[in-house]
Design an enzyme around this catalytic site. Structure first.
Site, PDB file in Angstrom:
ATOM      1  N   TYR A  58      75.916  58.154 -25.663  1.00  0.00           N
ATOM      2  CA  TYR A  58      75.389  57.391 -24.520  1.00  0.00           C
ATOM      3  C   TYR A  58      76.442  57.277 -23.415  1.00  0.00           C
ATOM      4  O   TYR A  58      77.464  56.600 -23.576  1.00  0.00           O
ATOM      5  CB  TYR A  58      74.945  55.987 -24.935  1.00  0.00           C
ATOM      6  CG  TYR A  58      73.814  55.944 -25.961  1.00  0.00           C
ATOM      7  CD1 TYR A  58      73.023  57.048 -26.225  1.00  0.00           C
ATOM      8  CD2 TYR A  58      73.536  54.767 -26.666  1.00  0.00           C
ATOM      9  CE1 TYR A  58      71.990  57.005 -27.168  1.00  0.00           C
ATOM     10  CE2 TYR A  58      72.503  54.711 -27.601  1.00  0.00           C
ATOM     11  CZ  TYR A  58      71.750  55.842 -27.846  1.00  0.00           C
ATOM     12  OH  TYR A  58      70.740  55.783 -28.772  1.00  0.00           O
ATOM     13  N   SER A 204      63.023  52.475 -28.977  1.00  0.00           N
ATOM     14  CA  SER A 204      62.012  52.500 -27.904  1.00  0.00           C
ATOM     15  C   SER A 204      60.747  51.712 -28.303  1.00  0.00           C
ATOM     16  O   SER A 204      59.624  52.206 -28.144  1.00  0.00           O
ATOM     17  CB  SER A 204      61.648  53.937 -27.519  1.00  0.00           C
ATOM     18  OG  SER A 204      62.786  54.662 -27.111  1.00  0.00           O
ATOM     19  N   PRO A 205      60.911  50.479 -28.802  1.00  0.00           N
ATOM     20  CA  PRO A 205      59.726  49.709 -29.227  1.00  0.00           C
ATOM     21  C   PRO A 205      58.839  49.292 -28.065  1.00  0.00           C
ATOM     22  O   PRO A 205      57.686  48.916 -28.277  1.00  0.00           O
ATOM     23  CB  PRO A 205      60.344  48.484 -29.923  1.00  0.00           C
ATOM     24  CG  PRO A 205      61.674  48.310 -29.264  1.00  0.00           C
ATOM     25  CD  PRO A 205      62.161  49.715 -28.983  1.00  0.00           C
ATOM     26  N   GLY A 207      58.101  51.446 -25.734  1.00  0.00           N
ATOM     27  CA  GLY A 207      57.651  52.708 -25.142  1.00  0.00           C
ATOM     28  C   GLY A 207      58.466  53.061 -23.914  1.00  0.00           C
ATOM     29  O   GLY A 207      57.927  53.503 -22.914  1.00  0.00           O
ATOM     30  N   ARG A 208      59.793  52.861 -24.017  1.00  0.00           N
ATOM     31  CA  ARG A 208      60.730  53.116 -22.906  1.00  0.00           C
ATOM     32  C   ARG A 208      60.311  52.336 -21.661  1.00  0.00           C
ATOM     33  O   ARG A 208      60.421  52.814 -20.536  1.00  0.00           O
ATOM     34  CB  ARG A 208      60.840  54.623 -22.629  1.00  0.00           C
ATOM     35  CG  ARG A 208      61.339  55.403 -23.851  1.00  0.00           C
ATOM     36  CD  ARG A 208      61.515  56.869 -23.583  1.00  0.00           C
ATOM     37  NE  ARG A 208      61.807  57.619 -24.798  1.00  0.00           N
ATOM     38  CZ  ARG A 208      63.025  57.908 -25.248  1.00  0.00           C
ATOM     39  NH1 ARG A 208      64.074  57.512 -24.599  1.00  0.00           N
ATOM     40  NH2 ARG A 208      63.183  58.599 -26.361  1.00  0.00           N
ATOM     41  N   GLY A 209      59.787  51.147 -21.893  1.00  0.00           N
ATOM     42  CA  GLY A 209      59.427  50.251 -20.796  1.00  0.00           C
ATOM     43  C   GLY A 209      57.959  50.333 -20.409  1.00  0.00           C
ATOM     44  O   GLY A 209      57.409  49.401 -19.824  1.00  0.00           O
ATOM     45  N   PHE A 210      57.289  51.422 -20.775  1.00  0.00           N
ATOM     46  CA  PHE A 210      55.903  51.630 -20.324  1.00  0.00           C
ATOM     47  C   PHE A 210      54.968  50.523 -20.821  1.00  0.00           C
ATOM     48  O   PHE A 210      54.084  50.064 -20.096  1.00  0.00           O
ATOM     49  CB  PHE A 210      55.393  52.998 -20.814  1.00  0.00           C
ATOM     50  CG  PHE A 210      54.117  53.411 -20.145  1.00  0.00           C
ATOM     51  CD1 PHE A 210      54.150  54.140 -18.968  1.00  0.00           C
ATOM     52  CD2 PHE A 210      52.886  53.053 -20.665  1.00  0.00           C
ATOM     53  CE1 PHE A 210      52.974  54.501 -18.314  1.00  0.00           C
ATOM     54  CE2 PHE A 210      51.706  53.397 -20.028  1.00  0.00           C
ATOM     55  CZ  PHE A 210      51.755  54.122 -18.845  1.00  0.00           C
ATOM     56  N   GLY A 213      53.969  47.270 -18.921  1.00  0.00           N
ATOM     57  CA  GLY A 213      53.055  47.287 -17.777  1.00  0.00           C
ATOM     58  C   GLY A 213      53.764  47.072 -16.446  1.00  0.00           C
ATOM     59  O   GLY A 213      53.127  47.030 -15.398  1.00  0.00           O
TER      60      GLY A 213
END
Ligand SMILES: NC(=O)c1ccc[n+]([C@@H]2O[C@H](COP(=O)([O-])OP(=O)(O)OC[C@H]3O[C@@H](n4cnc5c(N)ncnc54)[C@H](OP(=O)(O)O)[C@@H]3O)[C@@H](O)[C@H]2O)c1
Length: 329
Positions: A58, A204-205, A207-210, A213
């Site tokens: 990273y 990524s719980p 969804g990488r921020g998706f 919303g």
């Protein structure tokens, strides 16, 4: 903050019920304000988070430097989890290396960057198809004997690899992507972890921020790795956003937000599951910790799972080039 135990017997490791994913402080999701990132790490300690997730890859060491330096005054209260495997070859191309020699060298380099004499949870980031897993885990086990690492983890591996690894040394945790829109681990990986008494750490719980919303298509700009992910592209983005809007309705009935429901869903999947939502902002951190107080009934869970049925998600989680680095043995 409640705690959960990853792994069993000699490999049992108790940590806060939620960890903090630190990757975004150094790469992947747009520019990071370093002062805010540092404040986020310290706020996480104040709020009782004990598991901090980083990797040597990273920011090419930047993330380990940052996490180690900022958390140094709290080292006795926190667990540092880091990873090895990604390398840059002499030709400048990225690759994966998990030879015993590399495991030892990578560990020493991570210890130096983290400014510590031991890593609490050391993960193999990806399987090296050219090195038997038994050899890699054998080298990790020697690091335990030397006192350089405490517990072993593996990331994005198949059930078959988990079994082989466990035959060499007890594994504490498997880390793989797991969220409302990525549930493949439920087929074989999670059942295998449960059979063998290994804990599970969803990355990524959100969804990488998706799944919060709050992400607009235009937010995914140049240099943001999500731009290259099929689910964030074109029509897929819009189709997936419709699912998140429906999740927002469920959340609003509970006076919380969609991201909190998405996290509460992962946390409800078992006492052996410790998600590591990633953020570089205190406001998001506090919201994510609030997910621990969201009660989802069996009816809520069924409603949410029907909404996010596998066929309903538009696009794969990775493009083919990245998918090929995931162990399918
Ligand atoms: N083992 C592996 O191969 C692997 C792969 C990926 C990630 N990881 C680890 O897992 C951790 C978590 O995964 P991730 O960071 O990829 O994905 P994530 O936790 O699903 O989502 C992170 C993204 O969501 C945003 N976010 C977080 N909380 C939010 C909130 N309450 N409201 C709105 N947006 C919010 C973050 O924004 P900001 O960045 O603006 O705060 C960031 O863009 C990483 O940090 C890393 O340590 C491991």
């Amino acid at each position: 903050m409640q705690t959960k135990t990853l792994g069993k017997d000699k490999a049992a490791f108790t940590v806060s019920a939620q960890g903090l994913g630190c990757m975004g402080m150094s790469q992947s999701y747009g520019e990071a304000d370093q002062a805010e990132a540092e404040a986020t790490l310290l706020r996480a300690v104040d709020l009782g988070i004990t598991l901090f997730d980083t990797a040597d890859a990273y920011g090419r060491g930047h993330n380990e430097d940052l996490v180690g330096r900022v958390l140094a005054p709290h080292r006795d209260k926190v667990a540092l989890a880091t990873k090895f495997a990604f390398v840059v070859g002499a030709d400048g191309k990225p690759g994966i290396c998990c030879t015993p020699e590399h495991v030892k060298e990578a560990c020493d380099a991570s210890l130096t960057r983290l400014g510590t004499d031991h890593i609490d949870l050391y993960y193999m980031h990806r399987l090296d198809p050219n090195v038997p897993i038994e050899e890699t885990v054998g080298a990790m086990a020697e690091l335990v004997t030397e006192g350089k690492i405490r517990y072993l983890g593996l990331s994005e591996v198949s059930a078959n690899t988990i079994r082989k690894a466990q035959s060499v040394h007890p594994i504490t945790a498997i880390q793989s992507e797991y969220s409302l829109w990525t549930r493949e681990v439920e087929d074989a990986v999670l059942p295998t972890c449960r059979e063998l008494g290994i804990g599970f750490v969803p990355f990524s719980p959100l969804g990488r921020g998706f799944l919060t919303g709050k992400l607009a298509k235009d937010d995914v700009g140049k240099g943001d790795m999500r731009k290259g992910l099929p689910r964030f592209q074109g029509e897929n983005f819009d189709l997936n956003l419709a699912l998140v809007h429906a999740l927002e309705e469920i959340a609003s009935d509970k006076s919380v937000n969609a991201g909190q429901v998405a996290l509460a869903w992962v946390m409800a999947k078992g006492g052996d599951i410790v998600p590591i939502p990633g953020t570089k902002r205190r406001t998001y951190l506090e919201e994510n910790i609030g997910a621990a107080d969201v009660d989802l009934t069996a009816e809520d869970l069924a409603r949410i799972e029907e909404l996010f049925a596998r066929g309903a998600i538009a696009g794969d989680r990775y493009p083919e080039a990245i998918m090929s680095t995931v162990d399918k043995s």
